[in-house]
Design a protein around this motif. Structure first.
Motif, PDB file in Angstrom:
ATOM      1  N   ASN A 185      -5.563  -6.009  -4.769  1.00  0.00           N
ATOM      2  CA  ASN A 185      -6.351  -5.613  -3.613  1.00  0.00           C
ATOM      3  C   ASN A 185      -6.443  -6.745  -2.586  1.00  0.00           C
ATOM      4  O   ASN A 185      -6.439  -7.933  -2.937  1.00  0.00           O
ATOM      5  CB  ASN A 185      -7.757  -5.212  -4.040  1.00  0.00           C
ATOM      6  N   ARG A 238      -8.744  -8.819   0.227  1.00  0.00           N
ATOM      7  CA  ARG A 238     -10.169  -9.137   0.308  1.00  0.00           C
ATOM      8  C   ARG A 238     -10.666  -8.594   1.637  1.00  0.00           C
ATOM      9  O   ARG A 238     -10.327  -9.088   2.707  1.00  0.00           O
ATOM     10  CB  ARG A 238     -10.410 -10.640   0.214  1.00  0.00           C
ATOM     11  N   GLY A 284     -11.945  -4.034   0.396  1.00  0.00           N
ATOM     12  CA  GLY A 284     -11.101  -4.651  -0.623  1.00  0.00           C
ATOM     13  C   GLY A 284     -11.805  -5.742  -1.413  1.00  0.00           C
ATOM     14  O   GLY A 284     -12.483  -6.604  -0.840  1.00  0.00           O
ATOM     15  N   SER A 285     -11.659  -5.708  -2.734  1.00  0.00           N
ATOM     16  CA  SER A 285     -12.385  -6.636  -3.605  1.00  0.00           C
ATOM     17  C   SER A 285     -11.782  -8.027  -3.649  1.00  0.00           C
ATOM     18  O   SER A 285     -12.442  -8.990  -4.033  1.00  0.00           O
ATOM     19  CB  SER A 285     -12.422  -6.067  -5.032  1.00  0.00           C
ATOM     20  N   GLN A 289      -9.021  -0.877   2.283  1.00  0.00           N
ATOM     21  CA  GLN A 289      -8.772  -2.252   1.868  1.00  0.00           C
ATOM     22  C   GLN A 289      -9.326  -3.251   2.888  1.00  0.00           C
ATOM     23  O   GLN A 289      -9.885  -4.282   2.514  1.00  0.00           O
ATOM     24  CB  GLN A 289      -7.261  -2.470   1.691  1.00  0.00           C
ATOM     25  N   VAL A 305       0.885  -1.165   0.000  1.00  0.00           N
ATOM     26  CA  VAL A 305       0.000   0.000   0.000  1.00  0.00           C
ATOM     27  C   VAL A 305       0.924   1.217   0.000  1.00  0.00           C
ATOM     28  O   VAL A 305       1.763   1.367   0.890  1.00  0.00           O
ATOM     29  CB  VAL A 305      -0.924   0.009   1.224  1.00  0.00           C
TER      30      VAL A 305
END
Length: 575
Positions: free
Chosen positions: A426, A428, A420-421, A416, A379
């Protein structure tokens, strides 16, 4: 030592000083009968060495009388190695050799050389790329390489062997003592072995020097063998010292940034755990640490290119006394892990414990877990261009680092963790983790949150952290002036510590609209490598010529969700 003889179209003596001649001692790009071809540049190092190259009659290096002169000039041309030689006319053999050359009865030049580097060419020939020029001989028979090569690929004579042995030994002795010693058993053993070989070499060479003679064949072999052993030991010694230096540097770095993987552990077997202090005093302390490392007198300037690593000390307290948490990171458990790691996630939790009669079958409880692979992701962010003098004249660098770069890093990490996706790079986030519970909207935000607390408690979890948006927290506090407060006998809020029904609440700016998150603190952990890297640089675009610098702040993080059922997503308003 190898020889190559070249047929010259007459060694030139006309127009030169008495006793001198010119010619080519070697030609380039000519494949000889054994498949050798000398390439241009092969003599470059030898010519730079400054050593005197003797002129010898017929390669008879074992006979001092055969040393009939010396090469006074040598250079590489497009054609080959052009030389200018001078016969020693003060000696009988030197004068005789000159007469033979001047009378054109001798027309050949031959070189004695040692191969330092060669390679195979596509046509199968051997390309000679780096040669030591040991001597140049005048030869009676002006034959080419094809005629003489089978006779000249012979073993070195005693004087040549002596010269080669001394040369290798001199190179070794010249480097003796340049290795920094470190007191370890490995280094001491290697040093002792190397010095024993050097002592043997020195004794043999000094004995020959006292007697003013070359090394004998046996002595030359002993020197060469000892030199090879000493050189090998010296290489191992340098590697050992480099290893020690690397360990020393690592320990120094660990001392300067802390040892997050082990410090403070009770048993030393688990990574250090706590909470990430990226707000309040923790952020200020981190900013001061970054500022000190950037302004360290050992560095040339604040904006000198180079990384600064600052430890993030995980703290046991959730928030500073008398002040509610400013970030969800203040209350979520965190731990230091390696770049790649794995953890166990609970997927089934069925408790069937019950009284059992004598001889009865005991019930089975199911606690299913699965192994989940985790990986820290970077990050990071970069500042815009900053004028060099604005930065150097700003005494409040600490405030700049904290309020801008660290705040941005913290906000990105919070986003995130919540949203976060899971699609690389990214993380989760909690809201996209399968298996978490959900609480539908019920009457108002206060009621919805209370029902979520009941959901966790009914499953045997302990509600520990509530993350809400600023709008939702406002709505909850304003319920004191509505009938909603009367319904629940007043709003159960501790405004000083920001607690709701005894659960620590944190206002988050990254939550989706109409959503809150309630969780058991043991259900997850924020993973980190325990350090924040800061780099100041003027090497981006045209920053250097415009006197600009940029700052980059980054760290690596991950998220481990151990118990998804210990997390509840709450709808705080009607859809």
């Amino acid at each position: 030592m190898n020889h190559k003889t070249l047929k010259v179209e007459g060694i030139k003596t006309a127009g030169l000083d008495e006793g001198t001649f010119e010619g080519f001692a070697s030609c380039f790009d000519n494949v000889d009968s054994v498949g050798d071809v000398v390439r241009r540049g092969a003599f470059a190092k030898a010519l730079k060495s400054g050593r005197v190259t003797p002129l010898i009659w017929e390669h008879r290096s074992e006979d001092p009388r055969a040393y009939v002169g010396e090469v006074v000039e040598a250079r590489e041309t497009d054609e080959g190695l052009a030389i200018k030689g001078r016969f020693d006319l003060d000696t009988e053999h030197g004068a005789a050799a000159y007469r033979q050359v001047k009378g054109r009865r001798v027309e050949g030049l031959s070189i004695g050389y040692y191969v330092n580097r060669s390679q195979k060419a596509a046509d199968g020939s051997t390309e000679l790329l780096d040669l030591d020029l040991l001597e140049v001989s005048v030869v009676a028979r002006g034959a080419n390489d094809r005629a003489l090569v089978t006779n000249v690929k012979s073993r070195p004579t005693a004087p040549t062997k002596s010269w080669l042995a001394r040369r290798a030994a001199d190179t070794l002795l010249a480097t003796k003592g340049t290795t920094t010693m470190t007191s370890t058993a490995r280094i001491e053993a290697l040093t002792k072995g190397r010095d024993e070989q050097i002592k043997l070499i020195t004794e043999i060479v000094e004995t020959a020097d006292k007697l003013q003679r070359d090394l004998t064949g046996e002595e030359a072999e002993q020197v060469q063998a000892a030199t090879a052993k000493a050189t090998d030991l010296d290489k191992k010694l340098k590697t050992a010292v480099a290893d020690e230096d690397a360990i020393s540097d690592a320990l120094a770095l660990a001392k300067s940034i802390g040892q997050p993987l082990r410090a403070g552990d009770d048993d030393g077997d688990r990574p250090k755990t706590g909470h990430l202090p990226l707000t309040g005093k923790g952020a200020k302390s981190l900013a001061r640490s970054i500022a000190r490392s950037s302004l360290d007198p050992q560095t040339k300037a604040l904006v000198a290119s180079g990384a600064r690593t600052t430890a993030v000390e995980l703290r046991s307290e959730i928030a500073e006394q008398g002040r509610p948490p400013q970030s969800i990171l203040d209350v979520l458990p965190s731990r230091v892990v390696s770049a790649t790691y794995s953890y166990l996630r609970q997927t089934v939790r069925t408790n069937n414990a019950a009284p059992v009669a004598t001889g009865g079958t005991k019930p089975t409880s199911t606690y299913t877990v699965e192994s989940v692979d985790g990986k820290l992701v970077v990050v990071a962010h970069v500042s815009e261009q900053i004028d060099h003098y604005t930065l150097s004249d700003n005494s409040n660098l600490e405030g700049f680092v904290e309020s801008e770069m660290l705040y941005g890093l913290r906000t990105a990490l919070e986003n995130q963790i919540i949203n976060g996706s899971g699609t690389a790079p990214n993380l989760r986030g909690l809201l996209n983790t399968s298996g978490i519970q959900s609480q539908a909207f019920a009457t108002n935000a206060l009621t919805s949150i209370r029902k979520a607390i009941t959901k966790l408690e009914s499953q045997g979890y302990t509600p520990g952290v509530l993350a809400v948006s600023a709008d939702d927290w406002e709505a909850i506090e304003l319920l004191t002036a509505t009938s909603g407060a009367t319904d629940v006998r007043g709003v159960p809020i501790d405004a000083v510590t920001r607690r709701l029904w005894g659960v620590q609440a944190v206002v988050s700016t990254v939550l989706p609209a109409k959503t809150a998150v309630l969780l058991d603190g043991s259900a997850l952990a924020v993973d980190t490598d325990g350090a924040i890297d800061t780099r100041w640089s003027d090497a981006v675009s045209d920053d250097f010529v415009k006197n600009y610098v940029r700052a980059r702040v980054e760290s690596r993080f991950g998220l481990s969700v151990f118990k998804p059922m210990g997390i509840v997503s709450i709808a705080t308003a009607a859809a």
